[in-house]
Design an enzyme around this catalytic site. Sequence first.
Site, PDB file in Angstrom:
ATOM      1  N   GLY A   1       6.988   5.092   7.767  1.00 17.21           N
ATOM      2  CA  GLY A   1       6.098   6.245   7.876  1.00 17.21           C
ATOM      3  C   GLY A   1       6.365   6.990   9.164  1.00 17.21           C
ATOM      4  O   GLY A   1       7.411   6.800   9.800  1.00 17.21           O
TER       5      GLY A   1
ATOM      6  N   LYS B   1       0.857  -1.194   0.000  1.00 18.28           N
ATOM      7  CA  LYS B   1       0.000   0.000   0.000  1.00 18.28           C
ATOM      8  C   LYS B   1       0.889   1.238   0.000  1.00 18.28           C
ATOM      9  O   LYS B   1       1.471   1.612   1.017  1.00 18.28           O
ATOM     10  CB  LYS B   1      -0.929   0.053   1.220  1.00 18.28           C
ATOM     11  CG  LYS B   1      -2.022   1.104   0.997  1.00 18.28           C
ATOM     12  CD  LYS B   1      -2.562   1.720   2.249  1.00 18.28           C
ATOM     13  CE  LYS B   1      -1.760   2.834   2.809  1.00 18.28           C
ATOM     14  NZ  LYS B   1      -1.625   4.041   1.950  1.00 18.28           N
TER      15      LYS B   1
ATOM     16  N   GLU C   1       9.913  16.463  14.419  1.00 23.22           N
ATOM     17  CA  GLU C   1      10.286  16.328  13.015  1.00 23.22           C
ATOM     18  C   GLU C   1       9.478  17.335  12.183  1.00 23.22           C
ATOM     19  O   GLU C   1       8.246  17.299  12.196  1.00 23.22           O
ATOM     20  CB  GLU C   1       9.941  14.899  12.579  1.00 23.22           C
ATOM     21  CG  GLU C   1      10.510  14.488  11.255  1.00 23.22           C
ATOM     22  CD  GLU C   1      10.177  13.034  10.923  1.00 23.22           C
ATOM     23  OE1 GLU C   1       9.085  12.549  11.295  1.00 23.22           O
ATOM     24  OE2 GLU C   1      11.014  12.387  10.270  1.00 23.22           O
TER      25      GLU C   1
ATOM     26  N   GLU D   1       9.984   1.384  10.077  1.00 26.70           N
ATOM     27  CA  GLU D   1      11.009   2.423   9.867  1.00 26.70           C
ATOM     28  C   GLU D   1      10.293   3.755  10.016  1.00 26.70           C
ATOM     29  O   GLU D   1       9.515   4.145   9.140  1.00 26.70           O
ATOM     30  CB  GLU D   1      11.618   2.292   8.466  1.00 26.70           C
ATOM     31  CG  GLU D   1      12.249   0.943   8.171  1.00 26.70           C
ATOM     32  CD  GLU D   1      13.404   0.607   9.094  1.00 26.70           C
ATOM     33  OE1 GLU D   1      14.053   1.534   9.598  1.00 26.70           O
ATOM     34  OE2 GLU D   1      13.633  -0.589   9.330  1.00 26.70           O
ATOM     35  N   LEU D   2      10.553   4.449  11.125  1.00 21.60           N
ATOM     36  CA  LEU D   2       9.702   5.608  11.444  1.00 21.60           C
ATOM     37  C   LEU D   2      10.493   6.916  11.427  1.00 21.60           C
ATOM     38  O   LEU D   2      11.431   7.059  10.665  1.00 21.60           O
ATOM     39  CB  LEU D   2       8.993   5.350  12.776  1.00 21.60           C
ATOM     40  CG  LEU D   2       8.234   4.004  12.827  1.00 21.60           C
ATOM     41  CD1 LEU D   2       7.614   3.769  14.182  1.00 21.60           C
ATOM     42  CD2 LEU D   2       7.188   3.918  11.713  1.00 21.60           C
TER      43      LEU D   2
ATOM     44  N   CYS E   1      13.824  10.809   6.449  1.00 23.56           N
ATOM     45  CA  CYS E   1      13.826  10.405   7.861  1.00 23.56           C
ATOM     46  C   CYS E   1      15.174  10.674   8.518  1.00 23.56           C
ATOM     47  O   CYS E   1      15.243  10.827   9.730  1.00 23.56           O
ATOM     48  CB  CYS E   1      13.483   8.929   7.960  1.00 23.56           C
ATOM     49  SG  CYS E   1      14.505   7.939   6.861  1.00 23.56           S
TER      50      CYS E   1
HETATM   51  P1  NAD Z   1       2.625   8.763   7.204  1.00 22.53           P
HETATM   52  O1  NAD Z   1       2.815   8.136   8.529  1.00 22.53           O
HETATM   53  O2  NAD Z   1       1.650   9.857   7.076  1.00 22.53           O
HETATM   54  O3  NAD Z   1       2.193   7.655   6.133  1.00 22.53           O
HETATM   55  C1  NAD Z   1       3.022   6.554   5.832  1.00 22.53           C
HETATM   56  C2  NAD Z   1       2.163   5.426   5.286  1.00 22.53           C
HETATM   57  O4  NAD Z   1       1.363   4.910   6.348  1.00 22.53           O
HETATM   58  C3  NAD Z   1       1.191   5.874   4.189  1.00 22.53           C
HETATM   59  O5  NAD Z   1       1.075   4.861   3.214  1.00 22.53           O
HETATM   60  C4  NAD Z   1      -0.114   6.040   4.958  1.00 22.53           C
HETATM   61  O6  NAD Z   1      -1.240   5.883   4.139  1.00 22.53           O
HETATM   62  C5  NAD Z   1      -0.002   4.904   5.964  1.00 22.53           C
HETATM   63  N1  NAD Z   1      -0.791   5.083   7.187  1.00 22.53           N
HETATM   64  C6  NAD Z   1      -0.954   6.210   7.906  1.00 22.53           C
HETATM   65  N2  NAD Z   1      -1.728   5.966   8.980  1.00 22.53           N
HETATM   66  C7  NAD Z   1      -2.050   4.647   8.943  1.00 22.53           C
HETATM   67  C8  NAD Z   1      -2.830   3.791   9.776  1.00 22.53           C
HETATM   68  N3  NAD Z   1      -3.443   4.228  10.875  1.00 22.53           N
HETATM   69  N4  NAD Z   1      -2.951   2.481   9.430  1.00 22.53           N
HETATM   70  C9  NAD Z   1      -2.322   2.015   8.327  1.00 22.53           C
HETATM   71  N5  NAD Z   1      -1.592   2.785   7.489  1.00 22.53           N
HETATM   72  C10 NAD Z   1      -1.446   4.085   7.802  1.00 22.53           C
HETATM   73  O7  NAD Z   1       4.084   9.220   6.721  1.00 22.53           O
HETATM   74  P2  NAD Z   1       4.451  10.089   5.450  1.00 22.53           P
HETATM   75  O8  NAD Z   1       4.075  11.505   5.708  1.00 22.53           O
HETATM   76  O9  NAD Z   1       4.009   9.437   4.196  1.00 22.53           O
HETATM   77  O10 NAD Z   1       6.052   9.956   5.500  1.00 22.53           O
HETATM   78  C11 NAD Z   1       6.831  10.736   6.340  1.00 22.53           C
HETATM   79  C12 NAD Z   1       7.250   9.975   7.581  1.00 22.53           C
HETATM   80  O11 NAD Z   1       7.898   8.766   7.221  1.00 22.53           O
HETATM   81  C13 NAD Z   1       8.266  10.768   8.384  1.00 22.53           C
HETATM   82  O12 NAD Z   1       7.984  10.650   9.753  1.00 22.53           O
HETATM   83  C14 NAD Z   1       9.582  10.082   8.056  1.00 22.53           C
HETATM   84  O13 NAD Z   1      10.582  10.228   9.035  1.00 22.53           O
HETATM   85  C15 NAD Z   1       9.150   8.670   7.900  1.00 22.53           C
HETATM   86  N6  NAD Z   1      10.107   7.937   7.086  1.00 22.53           N
HETATM   87  C16 NAD Z   1      10.922   7.057   7.710  1.00 22.53           C
HETATM   88  C17 NAD Z   1      11.889   6.380   6.972  1.00 22.53           C
HETATM   89  C18 NAD Z   1      12.830   5.413   7.635  1.00 22.53           C
HETATM   90  O14 NAD Z   1      13.537   4.695   6.933  1.00 22.53           O
HETATM   91  N7  NAD Z   1      12.872   5.372   8.962  1.00 22.53           N
HETATM   92  C19 NAD Z   1      12.006   6.606   5.597  1.00 22.53           C
HETATM   93  C20 NAD Z   1      11.134   7.518   4.997  1.00 22.53           C
HETATM   94  C21 NAD Z   1      10.185   8.177   5.755  1.00 22.53           C
END
Ligand code: NAD
Length: 531
Positions: free
Chosen positions: A239, A186, A411, A261-262, A295
């Site tokens: 995410g 997804k 962040e 990975e957050l 991230c």
């Molecule tokens: P986000 O958390 O808004 O969304 C990420 C994904 O999770 C999306 O596909 C979203 O639809 C899904 N999602 C959100 N809430 C959900 C839920 N309750 N249940 C299931 N799925 C859900 O993040 P974003 O804005 O797309 O990306 C930015 C974040 O990602 C930043 O915090 C960044 O640090 C992190 N990130 C981490 C890494 C890593 O390797 N640690 C890499 C890239 C991005």
Amino acid sequence: MEAYQLWVNGRDAAGHGDPILVEDPATGETFARQVNPPHVHRRFQALTLDNDSDVDEAINVAHRAFRSGVWAKAPREARATVLDKAAALLIQQLPSLIPLEVRQTGRAIREMEAQVPSLVRWFRYYAAALRTEERPVLPTSGKLHNWLERVPLGVVVQITPFNHPLLIAVKKLAPALAAGNSVVLKPSELTPLTSLLLGPILKEAGVPDGVFNVLPGLGPVTGKALVSHPLVRKVDVTGGTVAGRAIGAIAGGNLARYTAELGGKAPLVVFAKANLDAAVNGIAFGSFIASGQTCVAATRIIVHEDVLPDLVSRLKQKCESITRRIGSPTNPASSMGPLISARQLQKVEALVGETLSHPESAQLLCGGHRMSGASALDGADLSKGYFYPPTAILLQSIGSSVARPVLWTEEAFGPVIVLAPFATEEEAVQLANETDFGLGAGIWTEDLSQAFRISGQIDSGIVWVNTHHRNDPSSPWGGATSGSGVGSENGIDAYHAYTTTRSIIINYASAEESLANDDWFKEGAANVRYG
Ligand code: NAD
């Protein structure tokens, strides 16, 4: 307007939900529309299985493909050959993948031309891992030959963010497919398009129908329904920390495996013995690539007080140079794209505004305001997109300590950095470790013993010395503290995390030896085997 559907069972599939639009963040133009997003029955959102939903259909398709063994039980060599072919086909598709990645993310084409071709390394690495993996024979005592097999888990759900849609999908897919799992991916609702194009590529490479499926949709709806499904054996998400915690709670309830990975708030420490020009280049790359939406973005720059004035003056020049060259993301000369959305822009503006509302503790060095009007580079109308320039804020010392605004801990996910001075190594380490996130960190020094000494004291999954944001398929990528996630990507560990072991123990004692030694309930028995 471009239309897109779901990818299920090796073909485009209609969903039955409400449309989701995709916006070009550089122009604000809506250019793609999901004609039939996945339908998720309300009951399913409350963790109840709903046989009518598209989510249930996709998971069942993936589960049937897994049970058939067509991929899960295929010889390792066969799976490796498919992954190598996927790498070759990905290269052929670069002319369509790169512009679409630029359009949906807004990232400068120069970045995507560097990043997207590099993805083949993940398919090749895990293909090589399959071909070269040796499986251990264990020193189990007795006349027993005990070896380990690695078997796939089943249906795995992968959830990806907006900032590197293809990179993160491939980082997760390559080890999952190598291990023989069936995948439902997804992508972010903001950037679903290139992930869908992986469907035909993997099919042509030889991934059997049903083994790879893509279900674009909203996180709290489609994402939640996917991770809630009882047939899912592993969830792997990249995410934000809020989403990661919510998803982890559901995966835990189902006793599914979990990798997350957050978020991050990476420190970058510049010691007095750093090469300042190299450090400034490193800060700019670490902080402003992807418009700061990574991230591991180096957002807390911790600088030795002796070199602070010099570093500040060089950094300001660098920021001004980048800002002058911001234009249309499709322009190869453009240095940086916009933020992903109006919402993200508002968040960055609010955090910067809050920090600068305390002039006694924060001094703006560069940037600080949304960009508008015609680009100096190419005349693109920056007012239509979500452009924000490289922004640096110097935190002042208050008494014996440094002021700490919300921007220090939260962040921002934008090209915004704060600088804080330090005097001693102890202070530098303390400032670096002042975070709930522990994903990436950078140290800049030409003193090798200092590099060794300090790198061991930073609470972070990755510590770069005199470089930043290196990412290789062989090198683990994951947070050391809970705010940054659970488990890691890359390397053999990520492949193992997509498998479970099967321990096979063969008794090679003769029947006579077994009769003599292994009959626990033998009448009058003493000295027979137990355990
Ligand atoms: P986000 O958390 O808004 O969304 C990420 C994904 O999770 C999306 O596909 C979203 O639809 C899904 N999602 C959100 N809430 C959900 C839920 N309750 N249940 C299931 N799925 C859900 O993040 P974003 O804005 O797309 O990306 C930015 C974040 O990602 C930043 O915090 C960044 O640090 C992190 N990130 C981490 C890494 C890593 O390797 N640690 C890499 C890239 C991005």
